[in-house]
Design an enzyme around this catalytic site. Structure first.
Site, PDB file in Angstrom:
ATOM      1  N   HIS A  98       7.769   6.770   8.202  1.00  0.00           N
ATOM      2  CA  HIS A  98       6.685   7.737   7.989  1.00  0.00           C
ATOM      3  C   HIS A  98       6.451   8.527   9.276  1.00  0.00           C
ATOM      4  CE1 HIS A  98       4.942   3.922   9.393  1.00  0.00           C
ATOM      5  NE2 HIS A  98       4.153   4.686  10.121  1.00  0.00           N
ATOM      6  N   TRP A 135       0.828  -1.216   0.000  1.00  0.00           N
ATOM      7  CA  TRP A 135       0.000   0.000   0.000  1.00  0.00           C
ATOM      8  C   TRP A 135       0.861   1.265   0.000  1.00  0.00           C
ATOM      9  CZ3 TRP A 135      -0.054   3.729   3.902  1.00  0.00           C
ATOM     10  CH2 TRP A 135       0.539   3.387   5.108  1.00  0.00           C
TER      11      TRP A 135
END
Ligand code: G7M
Length: 330
Positions: A267, A166
């Site tokens: 992230h 993803w």
């Protein structure tokens, strides 16, 4: 590695607001869009969190193979919709009386359907790891020394981590490209900023994610001095973009990294400080400005310190730690 789980969001808000609010643009993620949940066959309630008003369900889709995890969440009130002239306060929404006593009235309130959306996340096919993640479980704190990381945690996460497909779909614009809020293409210091899967688009629960372009930083543990330009770039540009697009300044944002993360591609989380997002507690969230300052002080800070993290009893790593008699060592 297991094939990428298909993750789709169902959003009942198809009104024009979604045109200006990227958090509501949910025609995203991948080719498999569900129109309703009529084919979902419930097998088990994995978790019913009454304080967060989230329920996680295991089941399957009729005519389709593999387990599915469906997560339903009652959403926060949007202050934009709470105006005198809004549909909350006209005959499109109605009250059903429970009882009335003197000056005290008690009702069930049924707001107009569009004001009453439940956020739904569908993971299909879901792996056993997804089912474990969304199940009720006991938690433990582990004090991870650099040696423990090298000997046990790292080998385990290399073998048994969630698929990152993803993330790569976002980085190469295959999925969620219409949701990208900002992109810096620099291969070393660049990143993509976009709404987190969990965000329903209301400012009150603002939640964006910065995914770095570099693919070789697994987590906080890997961060070194040469990553400072990346970290500073994410901090500076992320804040600038959020401030101009959503009107929140840096002092109104909680900007942090999870340790351990669920996904081992570096992230950064950006959330509104007034929103108690999941995963903001001391055992999980590391504030980005503090990370930068630690590395400036000591270039190998994150390779040398003990970093506590929280683990579920049903995580495979927990068993390995128990066998190695690692838990409850201070
Ligand atoms: O715990 P960790 O730091 O790894 O958090 C990962 C974040 O990624 C969570 O806040 C998730 O809600 C978010 N996330 C996970 N998936 C699978 C997706 C996705 O497909 N799209 C987006 N936009 N966010 C995701």
């Amino acid at each position: 590695m297991a094939s990428a789980a298909k993750i789709c969001k169902l959003d009942q808000d198809n009104n024009d607001e979604s045109q200006v609010n990227p958090g509501k643009l949910n025609s995203i993620l991948n080719e498999k869009d569900f129109k309703d949940l009529s084919k979902f066959r419930l097998d088990k309630i994995l978790n019913n969190n009454s304080s967060r008003k989230v329920v996680s369900l295991k089941g399957n889709f009729e005519g389709s193979s593999g387990d599915a995890v469906v997560i339903l969440e009652k959403t926060t009130f949007s202050e934009d919709t709470l105006r005198s002239e809004s549909d909350y306060f006209n005959e499109k929404s109605y009250l059903q009386k429970v009882f009335h006593n003197d000056i005290y009235g008690n009702y069930h309130f049924f707001p107009k359907i569009e004001l009453n959306a439940v956020k739904a996340t569908v993971i299909h096919p879901a792996t056993q790891k997804h089912i474990d993640k969304y199940s009720v479980h006991n938690l433990h704190i582990v004090n991870e020394t650099p040696k423990l990381y090298e000997d046990i945690v790292l080998p385990h996460l290399i073998k048994d981590q969630f698929d990152l497909q993803w993330v790569y779909n976002i980085l190469d614009h295959t999925s969620e490209s219409d949701r990208i809020v900002y992109e810096d293409l620099d291969p070393d210091s660049g990143f993509i900023l976009l709404p987190d899967l969990k965000w329903n688009g209301e400012i009150e629960s603002l939640y964006l994610l910065a995914l770095c372009n570099k693919k070789d930083i697994k987590s906080l543990r890997d961060l070194k001095k040469h990553h400072l330009p990346l970290l500073k770039n994410i901090l500076k540009k992320g804040v600038e973009v959020i401030s101009s697009k959503y009107g929140l300044n840096s002092s109104q944002l909680r900007i942090y990294v999870h340790y351990q993360p669920s996904f081992y591609h570096f992230h950064v989380h950006f959330t509104y400080i007034r929103y108690d997002a999941p995963g903001i507690l001391a055992e999980r969230a590391h504030i980005l400005s503090n990370i930068i300052s630690n590395i400036e002080l000591l270039p190998n800070y994150y390779q040398e310190v003990t970093i506590p993290f929280v683990i579920r009893e049903n995580d495979g790593l927990f068993k390995a730690l128990e066998e190695g008699k690692i838990l409850n060592k201070l």
